[in-house]
Design an enzyme around this catalytic site. Sequence first.
Site, PDB file in Angstrom:
ATOM      1  N   SER A  19      -7.480   8.505   2.160  1.00 28.47           N
ATOM      2  CA  SER A  19      -6.536   8.596   3.281  1.00 28.47           C
ATOM      3  C   SER A  19      -7.025   9.587   4.322  1.00 28.47           C
ATOM      4  O   SER A  19      -7.517  10.677   3.975  1.00 28.47           O
ATOM      5  CB  SER A  19      -5.162   9.091   2.790  1.00 28.47           C
ATOM      6  OG  SER A  19      -4.531   8.128   1.992  1.00 28.47           O
ATOM      7  N   ILE A  20      -6.824   9.247   5.582  1.00 28.23           N
ATOM      8  CA  ILE A  20      -7.159  10.182   6.658  1.00 28.23           C
ATOM      9  C   ILE A  20      -6.373  11.484   6.448  1.00 28.23           C
ATOM     10  O   ILE A  20      -6.897  12.580   6.653  1.00 28.23           O
ATOM     11  CB  ILE A  20      -6.841   9.540   8.023  1.00 28.23           C
ATOM     12  CG1 ILE A  20      -7.865   8.422   8.315  1.00 28.23           C
ATOM     13  CG2 ILE A  20      -6.862  10.585   9.137  1.00 28.23           C
ATOM     14  CD1 ILE A  20      -7.630   7.645   9.587  1.00 28.23           C
ATOM     15  N   ASP A  64      10.269   8.120   2.812  1.00 24.60           N
ATOM     16  CA  ASP A  64      10.009   6.804   3.376  1.00 24.60           C
ATOM     17  C   ASP A  64      10.544   6.887   4.800  1.00 24.60           C
ATOM     18  O   ASP A  64      11.753   7.063   5.000  1.00 24.60           O
ATOM     19  CB  ASP A  64      10.734   5.717   2.567  1.00 24.60           C
ATOM     20  CG  ASP A  64      10.465   4.329   3.135  1.00 24.60           C
ATOM     21  OD1 ASP A  64      10.291   4.209   4.368  1.00 24.60           O
ATOM     22  OD2 ASP A  64      10.435   3.366   2.351  1.00 24.60           O
ATOM     23  N   VAL A  65       9.666   6.785   5.783  1.00 21.62           N
ATOM     24  CA  VAL A  65      10.087   7.061   7.164  1.00 21.62           C
ATOM     25  C   VAL A  65      11.040   6.004   7.724  1.00 21.62           C
ATOM     26  O   VAL A  65      11.593   6.187   8.804  1.00 21.62           O
ATOM     27  CB  VAL A  65       8.882   7.260   8.124  1.00 21.62           C
ATOM     28  CG1 VAL A  65       8.049   8.461   7.717  1.00 21.62           C
ATOM     29  CG2 VAL A  65       8.034   5.996   8.226  1.00 21.62           C
ATOM     30  N   TYR A 156      -6.027  -6.909  14.806  1.00 21.48           N
ATOM     31  CA  TYR A 156      -5.202  -5.681  14.804  1.00 21.48           C
ATOM     32  C   TYR A 156      -3.795  -6.013  15.317  1.00 21.48           C
ATOM     33  O   TYR A 156      -2.810  -5.349  14.980  1.00 21.48           O
ATOM     34  CB  TYR A 156      -5.874  -4.586  15.644  1.00 21.48           C
ATOM     35  CG  TYR A 156      -5.383  -3.188  15.345  1.00 21.48           C
ATOM     36  CD1 TYR A 156      -5.540  -2.622  14.081  1.00 21.48           C
ATOM     37  CD2 TYR A 156      -4.747  -2.424  16.330  1.00 21.48           C
ATOM     38  CE1 TYR A 156      -5.095  -1.340  13.805  1.00 21.48           C
ATOM     39  CE2 TYR A 156      -4.307  -1.137  16.060  1.00 21.48           C
ATOM     40  CZ  TYR A 156      -4.483  -0.602  14.795  1.00 21.48           C
ATOM     41  OH  TYR A 156      -4.032   0.670  14.528  1.00 21.48           O
ATOM     42  N   LYS A 163       0.643   1.147  18.376  1.00 18.70           N
ATOM     43  CA  LYS A 163      -0.133   2.370  18.652  1.00 18.70           C
ATOM     44  C   LYS A 163      -0.016   2.766  20.125  1.00 18.70           C
ATOM     45  O   LYS A 163      -0.040   3.960  20.448  1.00 18.70           O
ATOM     46  CB  LYS A 163      -1.610   2.171  18.276  1.00 18.70           C
ATOM     47  CG  LYS A 163      -1.861   2.067  16.778  1.00 18.70           C
ATOM     48  CD  LYS A 163      -1.507   3.347  16.027  1.00 18.70           C
ATOM     49  CE  LYS A 163      -2.010   3.336  14.599  1.00 18.70           C
ATOM     50  NZ  LYS A 163      -1.445   4.421  13.774  1.00 18.70           N
ATOM     51  N   ILE A 192     -12.075   3.403   9.443  1.00 14.83           N
ATOM     52  CA  ILE A 192     -12.443   4.010   8.154  1.00 14.83           C
ATOM     53  C   ILE A 192     -11.821   3.141   7.066  1.00 14.83           C
ATOM     54  O   ILE A 192     -10.657   2.729   7.197  1.00 14.83           O
ATOM     55  CB  ILE A 192     -11.865   5.442   8.035  1.00 14.83           C
ATOM     56  CG1 ILE A 192     -12.331   6.327   9.196  1.00 14.83           C
ATOM     57  CG2 ILE A 192     -12.243   6.066   6.691  1.00 14.83           C
ATOM     58  CD1 ILE A 192     -11.671   7.704   9.233  1.00 14.83           C
ATOM     59  N   THR A 194      -9.722   2.523   4.390  1.00 14.44           N
ATOM     60  CA  THR A 194      -8.613   3.138   3.653  1.00 14.44           C
ATOM     61  C   THR A 194      -7.703   2.002   3.172  1.00 14.44           C
ATOM     62  O   THR A 194      -7.920   0.843   3.537  1.00 14.44           O
ATOM     63  CB  THR A 194      -7.781   4.056   4.570  1.00 14.44           C
ATOM     64  OG1 THR A 194      -7.263   3.259   5.637  1.00 14.44           O
ATOM     65  CG2 THR A 194      -8.605   5.201   5.134  1.00 14.44           C
ATOM     66  N   LEU A 195      -6.659   2.350   2.428  1.00 12.36           N
ATOM     67  CA  LEU A 195      -5.733   1.314   1.958  1.00 12.36           C
ATOM     68  C   LEU A 195      -5.118   0.562   3.130  1.00 12.36           C
ATOM     69  O   LEU A 195      -5.083  -0.661   3.166  1.00 12.36           O
ATOM     70  CB  LEU A 195      -4.623   1.959   1.118  1.00 12.36           C
ATOM     71  CG  LEU A 195      -5.045   2.467  -0.262  1.00 12.36           C
ATOM     72  CD1 LEU A 195      -3.931   3.291  -0.885  1.00 12.36           C
ATOM     73  CD2 LEU A 195      -5.421   1.301  -1.154  1.00 12.36           C
ATOM     74  N   ALA A 196      -4.623   1.311   4.125  1.00 16.37           N
ATOM     75  CA  ALA A 196      -3.959   0.676   5.272  1.00 16.37           C
ATOM     76  C   ALA A 196      -4.940  -0.214   6.024  1.00 16.37           C
ATOM     77  O   ALA A 196      -4.618  -1.351   6.393  1.00 16.37           O
ATOM     78  CB  ALA A 196      -3.384   1.739   6.200  1.00 16.37           C
TER      79      ALA A 196
HETATM   80  P1  NAD Z   1      -3.683   5.074   4.178  1.00 13.85           P
HETATM   81  O1  NAD Z   1      -3.266   3.775   3.603  1.00 13.85           O
HETATM   82  O2  NAD Z   1      -4.491   5.963   3.350  1.00 13.85           O
HETATM   83  O3  NAD Z   1      -2.435   5.871   4.739  1.00 13.85           O
HETATM   84  C1  NAD Z   1      -1.329   5.228   5.310  1.00 13.85           C
HETATM   85  C2  NAD Z   1      -0.141   6.016   4.850  1.00 13.85           C
HETATM   86  O4  NAD Z   1       1.056   5.511   5.468  1.00 13.85           O
HETATM   87  C3  NAD Z   1       0.069   5.930   3.343  1.00 13.85           C
HETATM   88  O5  NAD Z   1       0.127   7.241   2.810  1.00 13.85           O
HETATM   89  C4  NAD Z   1       1.415   5.249   3.203  1.00 13.85           C
HETATM   90  O6  NAD Z   1       2.128   5.736   2.075  1.00 13.85           O
HETATM   91  C5  NAD Z   1       2.067   5.661   4.506  1.00 13.85           C
HETATM   92  N1  NAD Z   1       3.221   4.834   4.848  1.00 13.85           N
HETATM   93  C6  NAD Z   1       3.262   3.518   5.156  1.00 13.85           C
HETATM   94  N2  NAD Z   1       4.540   3.125   5.346  1.00 13.85           N
HETATM   95  C7  NAD Z   1       5.314   4.229   5.159  1.00 13.85           C
HETATM   96  C8  NAD Z   1       6.696   4.494   5.175  1.00 13.85           C
HETATM   97  N3  NAD Z   1       7.591   3.508   5.411  1.00 13.85           N
HETATM   98  N4  NAD Z   1       7.138   5.740   4.927  1.00 13.85           N
HETATM   99  C9  NAD Z   1       6.253   6.742   4.662  1.00 13.85           C
HETATM  100  N5  NAD Z   1       4.933   6.568   4.615  1.00 13.85           N
HETATM  101  C10 NAD Z   1       4.470   5.317   4.843  1.00 13.85           C
HETATM  102  O7  NAD Z   1      -4.461   4.687   5.528  1.00 13.85           O
HETATM  103  P2  NAD Z   1      -5.039   5.580   6.722  1.00 13.85           P
HETATM  104  O8  NAD Z   1      -6.073   4.739   7.354  1.00 13.85           O
HETATM  105  O9  NAD Z   1      -5.376   6.916   6.245  1.00 13.85           O
HETATM  106  O10 NAD Z   1      -3.810   5.623   7.733  1.00 13.85           O
HETATM  107  C11 NAD Z   1      -3.307   6.832   8.276  1.00 13.85           C
HETATM  108  C12 NAD Z   1      -3.065   6.661   9.770  1.00 13.85           C
HETATM  109  O11 NAD Z   1      -4.331   6.582  10.430  1.00 13.85           O
HETATM  110  C13 NAD Z   1      -2.296   5.403  10.162  1.00 13.85           C
HETATM  111  O12 NAD Z   1      -1.426   5.699  11.229  1.00 13.85           O
HETATM  112  C14 NAD Z   1      -3.403   4.487  10.646  1.00 13.85           C
HETATM  113  O13 NAD Z   1      -2.922   3.514  11.548  1.00 13.85           O
HETATM  114  C15 NAD Z   1      -4.284   5.501  11.337  1.00 13.85           C
HETATM  115  N6  NAD Z   1      -5.639   5.067  11.626  1.00 13.85           N
HETATM  116  C16 NAD Z   1      -6.414   4.521  10.655  1.00 13.85           C
HETATM  117  C17 NAD Z   1      -7.689   4.113  10.947  1.00 13.85           C
HETATM  118  C18 NAD Z   1      -8.556   3.480   9.899  1.00 13.85           C
HETATM  119  O14 NAD Z   1      -9.497   2.745  10.249  1.00 13.85           O
HETATM  120  N7  NAD Z   1      -8.327   3.733   8.631  1.00 13.85           N
HETATM  121  C19 NAD Z   1      -8.209   4.254  12.259  1.00 13.85           C
HETATM  122  C20 NAD Z   1      -7.401   4.831  13.225  1.00 13.85           C
HETATM  123  C21 NAD Z   1      -6.122   5.232  12.899  1.00 13.85           C
END
Ligand code: NAD
Length: 270
Positions: A19-20, A64-65, A156, A163, A192, A194-196
């Site tokens: 996770s980021i 949970d947001v 996307y 975003k 990156i 990640t799960l998301a």
């Molecule tokens: P990740 O899956 O590791 O993290 C996403 C997080 O969001 C998880 O911890 C999940 O539990 C949380 N989440 C989702 N729905 C939720 C809810 N209803 N309530 C509370 N938490 C919730 O993935 P990531 O890539 O680390 O994502 C973190 C952020 O970075 C996100 O906003 C993502 O859009 C952004 N981002 C990701 C990338 C990438 O390529 N991975 C690039 C740019 C921005």
Amino acid sequence: MGFLSGKRALIVGVASKRSIAWGVAAAMHREGAELAFTYQNDKLKERVTGFASEVGSNIALPLDVSSDAELKAVFRDLETEWGEFDNIIHAVGYAPKECLAGTFVESVTREGFQIAHDISAYSFAAMAREALPMLRSGSALLTMSYLGAERSIPNYNVMGPAKASLEACVRFMAADLGPRNIRVNGVSAGPIKTLAASGVGNFRKLLAHAKAGTPLRRNVTIEDVGNVTAFLCSDLASAITGEIVHVDCGYSTVGMSFSVDEDEEVIAQR
Ligand code: NAD
């Protein structure tokens, strides 16, 4: 002494060590910040609690947001733990999977659009509202965005408008909170794994394309994003607010780039 010594930060969005938010937590811990974490659901509770203890934190709270009650409860609990604090890292994004495949126009639904905006953008503003009485002068709030806010990116889809909304929230929040000496910024990270991110269709292709297209010829890491986020949370960045800082190895700055093979040709011709 690290440059975040004396700061207290709430980290929202750790789901795994990829996770980021975890990259941010590691950088902020290294620079001396005291950390608290949230976990989205019971499935993640044990994991996040364990990660928290690795960086010296014994605070892991449910959030949970999408729940107004949990948004209120988390800051009530944090008030009991800390009283006041300095940083919120909002690293949360979500859209239903079916909205992240195919084209934007074909995949968009009213429900998907609402959910993406609610979880990915509204939640940042809502957290600021709930946390406000506890935020000290000199605080900084940070969120994570992506280039899809500014440009169309295949698959996307609805996350792009979400975003874009998040980035507008950064500017409005910065204007509102600036007079209290509270800063608000976003980091626009390159892709990156990640799960998301794995939920976005053709993500592997996206990673390969980004790598080939950046001036630095590599993709970013959670360490890269963590370091910049730590800086933006620190007093070193005391005059930066309302900004979206690209941490993308320069991808967003180029109008055109040649492939790695062509690089080698260019070098050979020198
Ligand atoms: P990740 O899956 O590791 O993290 C996403 C997080 O969001 C998880 O911890 C999940 O539990 C949380 N989440 C989702 N729905 C939720 C809810 N209803 N309530 C509370 N938490 C919730 O993935 P990531 O890539 O680390 O994502 C973190 C952020 O970075 C996100 O906003 C993502 O859009 C952004 N981002 C990701 C990338 C990438 O390529 N991975 C690039 C740019 C921005």
